[in-house]
Every structure is written in C-alpha cells, then in structure tokens.
Scaffold this motif. Structure first.
Motif, PDB file in Angstrom:
ATOM      1  N   GLN A 196     174.902  59.154  71.281  1.00  0.00           N
ATOM      2  CA  GLN A 196     174.289  59.621  70.074  1.00  0.00           C
ATOM      3  C   GLN A 196     172.489  59.241  70.007  1.00  0.00           C
ATOM      4  O   GLN A 196     171.976  60.431  69.626  1.00  0.00           O
ATOM      5  N   LYS A 256     171.210  61.854  72.711  1.00  0.00           N
ATOM      6  CA  LYS A 256     171.209  63.288  72.405  1.00  0.00           C
ATOM      7  C   LYS A 256     170.006  63.686  71.306  1.00  0.00           C
ATOM      8  O   LYS A 256     169.508  64.714  71.530  1.00  0.00           O
ATOM      9  N   ARG A 270     171.283  65.076  60.936  1.00  0.00           N
ATOM     10  CA  ARG A 270     170.583  63.493  61.344  1.00  0.00           C
ATOM     11  C   ARG A 270     169.372  63.348  60.520  1.00  0.00           C
ATOM     12  O   ARG A 270     168.809  64.493  60.126  1.00  0.00           O
TER      13      ARG A 270
HETATM   14  N1  ASP Z   1     178.212  60.055  67.790  1.00  0.00           N
HETATM   15  C1  ASP Z   1     179.066  60.441  66.870  1.00  0.00           C
HETATM   16  C2  ASP Z   1     180.622  59.736  67.375  1.00  0.00           C
HETATM   17  O1  ASP Z   1     180.708  59.329  68.348  1.00  0.00           O
HETATM   18  C3  ASP Z   1     179.287  61.756  66.858  1.00  0.00           C
HETATM   19  C4  ASP Z   1     178.523  62.482  66.066  1.00  0.00           C
HETATM   20  O2  ASP Z   1     177.650  62.387  65.117  1.00  0.00           O
HETATM   21  O3  ASP Z   1     177.762  63.548  67.110  1.00  0.00           O
HETATM   22  O4  ASP Z   1     181.367  59.673  66.535  1.00  0.00           O
END
Ligand code: ASP
Length: 582
Positions: free
Chosen positions: A197, A200, A481
């Motif tokens: 998370q 990225k 986000r």
């Molecule tokens: N990282 C989040 C998850 O693993 C997914 C996301 O918000 O892109 O659930």
C-alpha cells in the motif's frame, strides 16, 4: 531432447511415424499376450502397446513397470482399433520397439487420478504427487493464463509492473505482521508486507502514474477457513483519477480476464451502496445470483404490544417463494440456525401464506389477520409463500438474516450455477467501531480518502472506497487515497494516534505528501480467490502450488520449524545466560 513428441500431441495424421516419448506410467493393463501402458505427462496421455507378436522380451520388461515409473520409449504410431473419443490422442497408440526405465517409483500413497482417494494431509505432504493430478494441473495452468492476461491488459493501458520490497517496517494498524529479525541490527525487526500500500502510493508521488504488481502479501491472522498466511494480490494504483476512472478500468480488467481465459462475457456490474447492501442483504458482499431481498417490517410490527418486537431495534423478513408447505421439522432446523452463534438471534418467526389463501403464523396470538395481511403485501407474497422474520439489534439482525438467506439458498438449491452476479459496493463508512479494542478503526485502511470532510459524527463519515463482489465473494477492493498531509494527520488523530506515533510510523508517507503528491487511487484483487472463482473450486488451496494447510503449516517441507540455537544467538534472540550471572 530425449523425446520427439509430448504425450498429448500425436493424432491420426501421425500414423506410421517413428516417435520417442517420455513420461510417467499412469496405469498398466495386462491382457494375455498384450500389455497396454498409459503414458502421462503435463500435456496428456498416450497409449502404448506391447505384444508377444512384436517383441516377447519387451513385453516381459513392460510387465515389470509400475505406476509412476518414468520411462522413455521408441515406437511407431498406429491407428487404434478401439478408439477413445474422450482422449485427444484417443485415435492412435504407439507400438513400442524400445523401452528404457529412466527412474522407478515407489507406489504412491494415493491414486494419481482426477478423483483421488488421498486425504488432504497426505496430499499436502506429497504435494508433488498431488500436483500431477489433472484438476490441480489445470488450475495452475489457468492461474498462469490469468497472470499473463492481467499483464497484457494492464500493459496495454500503460501500467508499469514495479517490484516493492518484502522486508519492510512493522506497523500495528491492520492485521498482525509477520516479522523477520535483523542479524545486523540486533533487537530490531523487519516486517513482511501485508500489502504494498504505502509503496504504491509513494510511486504515485514519484510520478510513475500507473503501477501494478502481481505480488505476495503476508498476514499473520488467526486461521479462518480458507485463509493463507501468504497470498497473492493484483495490486494497482493510478494517478490523476476519480473513483469512476478506477471502476471503469478495473471492471475492464475483470471482463478481459473472464473473456480471454474462459470465453465468458460478464453481465453489467451493478452498483450498490454499503448501506443498501447491509439493509437488503445483510452483507457487504451480497450474493446477487438469487433474490430473497429483505423486507423491512419495523414500522408494521413495532409498538403493537408484542414484546419481542417492541424491544427490537429492527424487524426484517425474507420471502421464501413457494415454501409455505415447509414442514415443522424444516422450520425447526431454520430456527436452530437462527439461534446458532452464527446468527445469534433469540428465535425465528414465520408466516405461512397457504395456497388456499389462509394464513398461519407463529405470532397468530399477537397480531390480527389484517396486520399479517399487511406484512404479506409489503413482502410481495403470493399464496404458497413463506415469510421468515428476525428481530433484534440492528447490525446483528441484518447480518444474521444475511446468513440465514445464504443458508436457505444453499440448502434449497436456489443459487443458479454458471452465472456471475457482479457488483461494486461503494460508499463504505470510513471508520467502524472495534468492540474488542474499544476504539474506532479504519474500515479499509487509514489512507482512504473521506467523501467530503472529516467533521461531523465519526460514524457518518463515508469513505471513497469500493469493493468488487462476484457471486458473494469479495474479489477486490480499494479506494481513492488521501494525498494531503493535513487530512492524513487528522485521520490518524481520529484513529487515536498521537502526532508522534503517526509520524514515527507513517512520517515517510506524510512527508512525501509535502513534495507534490498527485491525487491518486487504486485497488487490489485477491488473485488466489479470483483464480478459484474462475476454476470453479471452493478452496484457494486448490489454486496455489504449495499452500499451507489450515493450521498454517507446510507439511511437505515441515515449516514452520525450530531453528538452531546458533541461528537464534546470531539473531540476538537468545540472551546469553552468562550476561545475567550475579
Ligand atoms: N492495499 C489494499 C488491500 O490490501 C487494497 C487497496 O486499497 O489498494 O486491501
């Protein structure tokens, strides 16, 4: 190569060819002066024949060959007398002229057939044998195709596949981390990522615009049914987008995968708010392959003098079409289910609308026929239908009814097979109250942007988040986000972080937001679950080459296992007892 063809390749057009094949012995059949061997490799099965007429010694040798021996043969392709239409190579067989055993095999502890006699534990320990079976092999081939098509689709839209680290920093938010002790910096630990998370998001700040990764994630959660401590996500992020862009792009991905890998044209994706999903299906991942939408009966029933209803926050029903003839025994079973911990209700109420128009209910004593008729009308009931009702505290009752809805649908075979009901669930709450921890926690994760601002009642703040649901399974989820330091800080504050704590754990991200962070959002799909859905299997263990069992163990390699004291000491995990002398 020590073969000219694979075991799935030869056809009638190859008759009279001199060929060399290699593979595993699937089975041997001895018939007087003939012996047949089915030779198997990844590509298929080819029948071999040995006969006294051709070569008596060779026939003798063939009869010493057992299941799972690895052999190499040379021979001539000939047309079969008894063709097997179920086998792509079923028109031909190989008359064997030379036979070489490349490696013998012990008798496998279970049969290597599509329907094996091996129990789960045994199959896990001998996973290399289990993996020889067609169902697993086909699942892994499909998984490979899905990964390949994912890459093709996302590449065509300009996404870059970028790797992010596995050794990262532990943060208490979310699930429990797996930790890795650092040898070089004793007493400190890396954590394995629960998802990439923050990385990225940092890539978006760095200007990479469109990122994806098919990536392993790790969560040290208590093992619930069909959870793996390590699992794979298709993880994605995009800059300069709004929610609609993400929904379109990734609905496109899933459509492409179903179409290219299975030839399935998915129907339109519905959209449903979290609130409606809960109110009408008692779940944030409703299975819409069948109806049984809840009817809300609070207004009709409450404050009419029946204690159970008067003390309830909510009263909901479902209409079971053409089930008025349900037996006492059947209704008792549903009542037991309603009282089980899964639902946790104090009881189940029914109204039977009989074929002859008469009404029979478990609350006849408390309500007039007129009142019951009103309920039937609201429920759109026809003669022959049965209404089941639960009452109680709001969320618990809705979720309980959701469970009952699924239970009955499975039991009565109301769920059509080979259909896909796809939807996006949107407008989740940003926070939910964690009873155990006695505090508000993020429903998705703390980087999710609120819709609107963060003022007002914390329970009412909505998240710009979305989940993709197919047939009642959450296949993916994500959000737009936060890209502003002040808003991010405020979210941590609402989650009960002190400013220092927030900065210590997530300062790197909040600092990055001060250097030109673009608006961004993304999503992650559970790749194992998606593959299982497309393979039509229930367990994700059947789509993972080397899964852990449901106790979190790999019984083939025997992990987790103890490590030797020297390793422990090197890692600073044993304290030298001498240090504490005197
Ligand atoms: N990282 C989040 C998850 O693993 C997914 C996301 O918000 O892109 O659930």
């Amino acid at each position: 190569m020590i073969r000219t063809h694979t075991c799935g390749e030869l056809r009638i057009t190859d008759v009279n060819k001199n060929v060399q094949l290699t593979g595993w012995v699937q089975r041997r059949r001895d018939l007087g002066n003939l012996t047949f061997i089915d030779l198997r490799d990844r590509y298929g099965i080819t029948q071999l024949v040995f006969s006294t007429e051709i070569n008596k010694d060779l026939l003798e040798k063939a009869r010493d060959i057992h299941r799972e021996y690895v052999i190499q043969i040379t021979g001539i392709v000939r047309e079969r007398e008894n063709k097997n239409p179920n086998l792509p190579t079923g028109d031909i067989e190989i008359v064997v002229q030379e036979l070489k055993i490349l490696n013998p095999s012990l008798t496998p502890p279970f049969t290597i057939e599509d329907n094996t006699d091996g129990g789960e534990e045994l199959r896990m320990t001998f996973r290399y044998l289990d993996l020889r079976r067609n169902p697993l092999k086909n699942n892994l081939i499909l998984r490979h195709k899905l990964a390949l098509e994912t890459r093709k689709y996302l590449d065509s839209l300009g996404f870059l596949e970028i790797e992010t680290p596995f050794l990262i920093k532990s943060t208490p938010e979310g699930a429990r981390d797996f930790v890795v002790p650092s040898r070089m910096h004793k007493g400190t630990f890396y954590a394995l990522p629960q998802s990439p998370q923050t990385f990225k998001q940092i890539l978006m700040v760095a200007g990479y615009d469109r990122y994806f990764q098919i990536v392993r994630c790790f969560r040290d959660e208590d093992l619930r049914a069909d959870r793996q401590p390590e699992f794979t996500q298709i993880d994605c992020e995009m800059s300069f987008v709004e929610r609609e862009d993400i929904l379109q792009t990734f609905e496109g991905l899933i459509r492409h995968l179903f179409k290219s890998v299975k030839g399935i044209e998915l129907p339109k994706f519905l959209r449903m708010s979290y609130e409606d999903a809960m109110n009408f299906y008692g779940s944030d991942k409703p299975d819409l392959r069948f109806d049984m939408k809840f009817v809300h009966l609070t207004n009709v029933f409450k404050n009419k003098g029946f204690k159970v209803f008067d003390s309830a926050e909510i009263i909901v029903g479902i209409n079971l079409k053409q089930q008025a003839q349900a037996t006492r025994k059947q209704i008792d079973e549903w009542t037991e289910f309603a009282k089980s911990p899964k639902v946790g209700s104090s009881g189940l109420i029914y109204i039977k609308y009989n074929e002859d128009g008469s009404i029979k209910s478990s609350i006849d004593k408390f309500f007039t026929t007129e009142q019951l008729k009103e309920v039937l009308e609201i429920s759109n009931a026809q003669p022959g239908d049965l209404i089941l009702i639960l009452a109680g505290e709001k969320i618990k009752t809705l979720k309980g009814m959701g469970q009952l809805r699924l239970h009955i649908a499975h039991q009565l075979n109301l769920i059509p097979t080979n259909t896909y009901a796809c939807l996006w669930v949107v407008d989740f709450p940003l926070f939910e109250y964690d009873e155990e921890e006695q505090r508000w926690v993020s429903m998705h994760h703390p980087f999710t942007s609120p819709i609107g601002d963060l003022s007002g009642n914390i329970a009412d703040i909505k998240a710009n988040a979305y989940d993709m649901v197919i047939n009642g399974t959450e296949v993916g989820g994500g959000s737009i986000r936060i890209h502003n330091k002040e808003i991010q800080k405020k979210v941590f504050e609402l989650l009960g972080f002190t400013e220092e704590e927030a900065m210590r754990q997530f300062g790197f991200l909040m600092n990055a937001f001060e250097y030109g962070a673009p608006p961004h959002g993304g999503i992650a799909f559970g790749f194992d679950r998606l593959t299982a859905l497309l393979c039509g299997v229930d367990s994700i263990r059947d789509v993972i080459a080397f899964p852990k069992n449901n106790a979190g163990k790999d019984t083939m390699i025997d992990a987790p296992s103890e490590i030797n004291p020297k390793q422990l000491e090197e890692l600073g995990l044993i304290i030298d007892p001498n240090v504490y002398k005197n």
